[in-house]
Design an enzyme around this catalytic site. Structure first.
Site, mmCIF file in Angstrom:
data_model
loop_
_atom_site.group_PDB
_atom_site.id
_atom_site.type_symbol
_atom_site.label_atom_id
_atom_site.label_comp_id
_atom_site.label_asym_id
_atom_site.label_seq_id
_atom_site.Cartn_x
_atom_site.Cartn_y
_atom_site.Cartn_z
ATOM 1 N N GLY A 229 8.357 -42.621 30.137
ATOM 2 C CA GLY A 229 9.279 -41.893 29.155
ATOM 3 C C GLY A 229 8.584 -41.499 28.055
ATOM 4 C CB ALA A 230 6.454 -38.658 27.343
ATOM 5 N N GLY B 201 9.324 -43.316 23.675
ATOM 6 C CA GLY B 201 8.131 -43.636 24.499
ATOM 7 C C GLY B 201 6.646 -43.041 24.029
ATOM 8 N NE ARG C 274 24.187 -45.678 21.396
ATOM 9 C CZ ARG C 274 24.777 -46.321 20.252
ATOM 10 N NH1 ARG C 274 26.120 -46.498 20.435
ATOM 11 N NH2 ARG C 274 24.094 -46.856 19.501
ATOM 12 C CB VAL D 279 12.740 -49.590 25.585
ATOM 13 C CG1 VAL D 279 13.283 -49.117 24.277
ATOM 14 C CG2 VAL D 279 11.542 -50.506 25.458
ATOM 15 N NE ARG E 215 18.338 -50.553 14.174
ATOM 16 C CZ ARG E 215 18.662 -50.191 15.497
ATOM 17 N NH1 ARG E 215 19.550 -50.846 16.241
ATOM 18 N NH2 ARG E 215 18.072 -49.033 15.682
ATOM 19 C CG HIS F 244 20.074 -53.666 22.214
ATOM 20 N ND1 HIS F 244 20.087 -53.911 20.903
ATOM 21 C CD2 HIS F 244 19.666 -52.353 22.191
ATOM 22 C CE1 HIS F 244 19.519 -52.893 20.315
ATOM 23 N NE2 HIS F 244 19.228 -51.875 21.207
#
Ligand code: APR
Length: 312
Positions: free
Chosen positions: A10-11, A15, A84, A120, A153, A177
């Site tokens: 995934g670029a 990524g 998302r 991820v 975070r 998560h």
């Protein structure tokens, strides 16, 4: 210490940020960026490699639409899928991303059967399970990135609130998560000083709430995508712990087999990461409230798995 090859699948935003960080930290001699979008991994990979003379790194960055270039990689960081959008829950991504992860897992198994997978793609806990099942790898080699980001975070918000260095803030966030994550106020300290001595319960509660909604806060700002700098930094920190066999204790999503009284699901727990991947899960004492919150989080993960099974 560096790996021979690390591949990022995934670029996109996450990524590509991962591959640049891996290269800048020289965590692998070769960083391979794989994506189905024609030209994107090649273009981004070349662009990153062209930053090497300025940044002074010698990790070669290579982009590809196929997996042959990824052959023999020590680690795969998997970020492929769709991100998302505003108003979309992580679970809405379920079916599309599960199919992406199934096809990616097949390729990983083919070109690097001994690799360690850092997942991820969201919904994270469920995608990690899809990868575990479709690669057939042991749980030591399929680990989800969630807690490092959630903890970062939380620490970043505490640092702002107290106006102190982020380096002095130690914290632990458990659970799935998502909005049901469980930041453990009792395990949060500032240079060893319990957070409860520095902040009121109300303020701690507000920071915990902001942490829970941390992903959504970024989505609301960006409008056309989700967070990527901190997620990528978190995945790369996990890769670094493995490549350098640092034996760091980081909160990660791990496949539970009796730990915390739970079985057969991915959930964020403190994990020892070393050269073999997940080397140990640490069990910490929880208050009744924390245990109940962890159970609620686990229920959410289980119901997402059931939703996926119903869709498939
Ligand atoms: N194989 C390889 N790459 C794929 C595939 C596939 N089967 N399907 C999609 N992709 C690629 C897309 O072409 C895109 O370049 O995955 C990339 C995703 O990038 P972005 O849309 O920019 O998404 P990003 O913000 O990087 O988020 C990726 O990480 O944090 C999570 O929720 C986030 O699940 C999302 C993932």
């Amino acid at each position: 210490m560096s790996a021979k090859k690390i591949t990022v699948v995934g670029a996109g935003h996450v990524g590509a940020t991962c591959s640049q960080l891996l290269a800048m930290k020289e965590l692998a001699q070769e960083v391979v960026l794989v994506d189905i979008a024609e030209g994107i991994p090649q273009g981004k990979g070349l662009d990153q490699w062209e930053s090497a003379p300025i940044e002074g790194f010698d990790s070669r960055v290579i982009g590809s639409n196929g997996y042959d270039a990824a052959e023999g990689s020590t680690i795969f960081i998997v970020t492929a899928g769709i991100a998302r959008k505003p108003g979309m829950s992580r679970d809405d991504l379920l079916k599309t991303n599960a199919n992406v992860i199934r096809s990616v897992s097949k390729e990983i198994k083919r070109v690097a059967p001994d690799a360690i997978v850092i997942m991820v793609t969201n919904p994270l806990d469920v995608m990690a399970q899809v990868a575990l099942e479709s690669t057939g790898f042991p749980r030591e080699r399929v680990i989800g990135m969630a807690g490092v980001l959630d903890t970062a975070r939380y620490r970043s918000f505490i640092a702002l609130e107290l106006d102190v260095s982020v380096e002095d803030i130690q914290a632990l966030v458990l659970g799935g998560h998502g909005d049901t994550m469980v930041p453990l106020a009792s395990y949060t300290s500032v240079s060893g000083i319990p957070l409860s001595q520095l902040l009121s319960q109300d303020r701690i509660g507000a920071l915990v709430e902001r942490t829970r909604k941390g992903g959504g806060e970024i989505v609301a700002h960006l409008k056309t995508g989700s967070a990527y700098y901190a997620p990528a930094a978190a995945a790369v920190q996990m890769a670094e712990a493995i490549v350098k066999n640092k034996r760091r204790i980081l909160p990660c999503a791990a496949w539970l087999q009796g730990e915390y009284g739970m079985n057969d699901l991915y959930l964020g727990v403190p994990c020892l990461l070393g050269e073999n991947g997940l080397e140990r899960i640490l069990e910490v004492d929880l208050s009744d409230d924390e245990r109940a919150a962890l159970e609620t989080s686990a229920e959410h993960v289980r119901s997402t798995v059931e939703a996926l099974n119903a869709l498939s």
